[in-house]
Design an enzyme around this catalytic site. Sequence first.
Site, PDB file in Angstrom:
ATOM      1  N   LYS A  34       0.834  -1.213   0.000  1.00  0.00           N
ATOM      2  CA  LYS A  34       0.000   0.000   0.000  1.00  0.00           C
ATOM      3  C   LYS A  34       0.862   1.253   0.000  1.00  0.00           C
ATOM      4  O   LYS A  34       0.606   2.191  -0.760  1.00  0.00           O
ATOM      5  CB  LYS A  34      -0.937  -0.041   1.221  1.00  0.00           C
ATOM      6  CG  LYS A  34      -1.922   1.112   1.301  1.00  0.00           C
ATOM      7  CD  LYS A  34      -3.133   0.726   2.110  1.00  0.00           C
ATOM      8  CE  LYS A  34      -2.896   0.651   3.593  1.00  0.00           C
ATOM      9  NZ  LYS A  34      -2.652   1.953   4.243  1.00  0.00           N
ATOM     10  N   ASP A 332       1.674  -1.256  11.890  1.00  0.00           N
ATOM     11  CA  ASP A 332       0.336  -1.706  11.483  1.00  0.00           C
ATOM     12  C   ASP A 332       0.049  -3.152  11.887  1.00  0.00           C
ATOM     13  O   ASP A 332      -1.066  -3.644  11.668  1.00  0.00           O
ATOM     14  CB  ASP A 332       0.185  -1.573   9.963  1.00  0.00           C
ATOM     15  CG  ASP A 332       0.178  -0.107   9.529  1.00  0.00           C
ATOM     16  OD1 ASP A 332      -0.221   0.751  10.355  1.00  0.00           O
ATOM     17  OD2 ASP A 332       0.572   0.176   8.390  1.00  0.00           O
ATOM     18  N   ARG A 411      -7.773  -3.277   9.708  1.00  0.00           N
ATOM     19  CA  ARG A 411      -6.858  -4.241  10.340  1.00  0.00           C
ATOM     20  C   ARG A 411      -7.487  -4.897  11.569  1.00  0.00           C
ATOM     21  O   ARG A 411      -7.166  -6.031  11.900  1.00  0.00           O
ATOM     22  CB  ARG A 411      -5.515  -3.588  10.662  1.00  0.00           C
ATOM     23  CG  ARG A 411      -4.816  -3.099   9.391  1.00  0.00           C
ATOM     24  CD  ARG A 411      -3.339  -2.864   9.535  1.00  0.00           C
ATOM     25  NE  ARG A 411      -2.878  -1.988   8.469  1.00  0.00           N
ATOM     26  CZ  ARG A 411      -2.540  -2.396   7.235  1.00  0.00           C
ATOM     27  NH1 ARG A 411      -2.610  -3.660   6.916  1.00  0.00           N
ATOM     28  NH2 ARG A 411      -2.134  -1.531   6.325  1.00  0.00           N
TER      29      ARG A 411
HETATM   30  C1  S3P Z   1       2.486   4.683   6.229  1.00  0.00           C
HETATM   31  C2  S3P Z   1       3.039   4.991   7.441  1.00  0.00           C
HETATM   32  C3  S3P Z   1       2.499   4.514   8.731  1.00  0.00           C
HETATM   33  C4  S3P Z   1       1.508   3.353   8.575  1.00  0.00           C
HETATM   34  C5  S3P Z   1       0.564   3.586   7.440  1.00  0.00           C
HETATM   35  C6  S3P Z   1       1.315   3.767   6.130  1.00  0.00           C
HETATM   36  C7  S3P Z   1       3.088   5.211   5.003  1.00  0.00           C
HETATM   37  O1  S3P Z   1       1.820   5.578   9.369  1.00  0.00           O
HETATM   38  O2  S3P Z   1       0.798   3.183   9.762  1.00  0.00           O
HETATM   39  O3  S3P Z   1      -0.333   2.492   7.289  1.00  0.00           O
HETATM   40  O4  S3P Z   1       2.791   4.695   3.905  1.00  0.00           O
HETATM   41  O5  S3P Z   1       3.882   6.161   5.110  1.00  0.00           O
HETATM   42  P1  S3P Z   1       2.587   6.729  10.183  1.00  0.00           P
HETATM   43  O6  S3P Z   1       3.326   7.549   9.221  1.00  0.00           O
HETATM   44  O7  S3P Z   1       1.522   7.518  10.841  1.00  0.00           O
HETATM   45  O8  S3P Z   1       3.441   6.012  11.141  1.00  0.00           O
END
Ligand code: S3P
Length: 456
Positions: A34, A332, A411
């Site tokens: 993702k 996550d 999730r």
């Molecule tokens: C992500 C960073 C994470 C993660 C999110 C995706 C990203 O969040 O939890 O699902 O793609 O940069 P945070 O930046 O808030 O840690």
Amino acid sequence: MNATKARWRRAPSGRADARRTGPLTGVVTAPGDKSISHRALILGALARGETRITGLLEADDVLRTAAAMRALGVGVERDRSSSGAIWRVEGAAWAAPTRPLYFGNSGTGVRLIMGAAAGAHVATSFEGDVSLRSRPMGRVLEPLRMMGVEATDRDGRLPVDLEACEDLKAINVKLATPSAQVKSAILLAALGADGVTRVHEPELCRDHTERMLAAFGASLSMTPDGEGGRFIEVAGGQPLNACDVAVPGDPSSAAFPIAAALITEGSDVTVKGVLINPLRIGFYETLKEMGADISFENERDENGEPVADIRARHSLLHGVEVPASRAPSMIDEYPILAIVAAHAHGETMMRGLGELRVKESDRIACVEAGLAAIGGDAASGPDWLRVRGKGSGPKGGLKGGALIKTHHDHRIAMSFLVAGLASEKPVEIDDASMIATSFPEFFGLMMSLGGDMGAV
Ligand code: S3P
């Protein structure tokens, strides 16, 4: 598996459940990552020329990023080839959209595009669903304001309006929270700033933006800070050049079939083509420490990212201490780790989880309440979660037999369905629709391994 359930190849909306069956076995491919999918669309949209993306995650969150790029005047097309879909992004100077950009449930999409829109000097408004509207945006707006952007928000939350800022200033900033979204928003804005922006990241978090900026021809410098973190510097005014991106499988999605195999007797599951970037695999390191029979096979490098096939077999697990320092590399994965921990012997203590309170839901509260409802034993504090395991196999496991509230969180939904596969009685969730935000093929994939789950 009954015939009604077999119909649910994509995530159903509304209630769904999962129940105990035999072992899970087989070889599956993880859906596209993702984080990398969002970034490929955004960088492609900023670059000169046509970027071709294969393996893009075609889930709601990423499709909203694609729609946002179109609304900003970028050409985004999906073609089919014999080996799957190819997304073509024709980069262009961004134009202010006529309507607010709507991001649904996607924190990554909204935060990264706030930074990119600031860097592209366009006025843009941002909206989201009920979960996204409750999440903090000040962490991105604060650095953007330091750069000179005028922004309006509602108590630090969506809806947010950004004014176009032609003379964006480079900044020197230290991240207050270990967030790849915030870091990425600043780096994307920095591309349009006057001067060199310097971001101090005291705790390393996923580096896909840095890796991909380099692949698109930007020059960045990264210097260790001597204490485990690093400084990232990027100069404004650098052009990006289109390139081809092959998106690897998502380790955060692969975590669900891998966890299901570990807690379901007799299981042997392989998930092919999973990203094993060292800043993303804290979950798998923790599983190994718990005694999991799990291996990375056929390790290789694909487009500048390390990839492997991950094999997991049912294992007798023991509880562990998960240090706070590991949180950014598995942020996550804590909900599904808590389900695995509930099937281990002894106690698993997870620390440094403050950020879980501001994800798609308050994940600490959701996991604690959900585990209590199905016979688990969990306790929590502001930034920790402790799970006392019940073991797995005929004499262990959870009771199940309850309806879990998912609070618009994909999730949480997937984690408790996995719990249902190993519980005495079925586990039901109140809404499966959010699963489509990150893993639309979840039901089909789990059923192909022999899991019994579907709409009720
Ligand atoms: C992500 C960073 C994470 C993660 C999110 C995706 C990203 O969040 O939890 O699902 O793609 O940069 P945070 O930046 O808030 O840690």
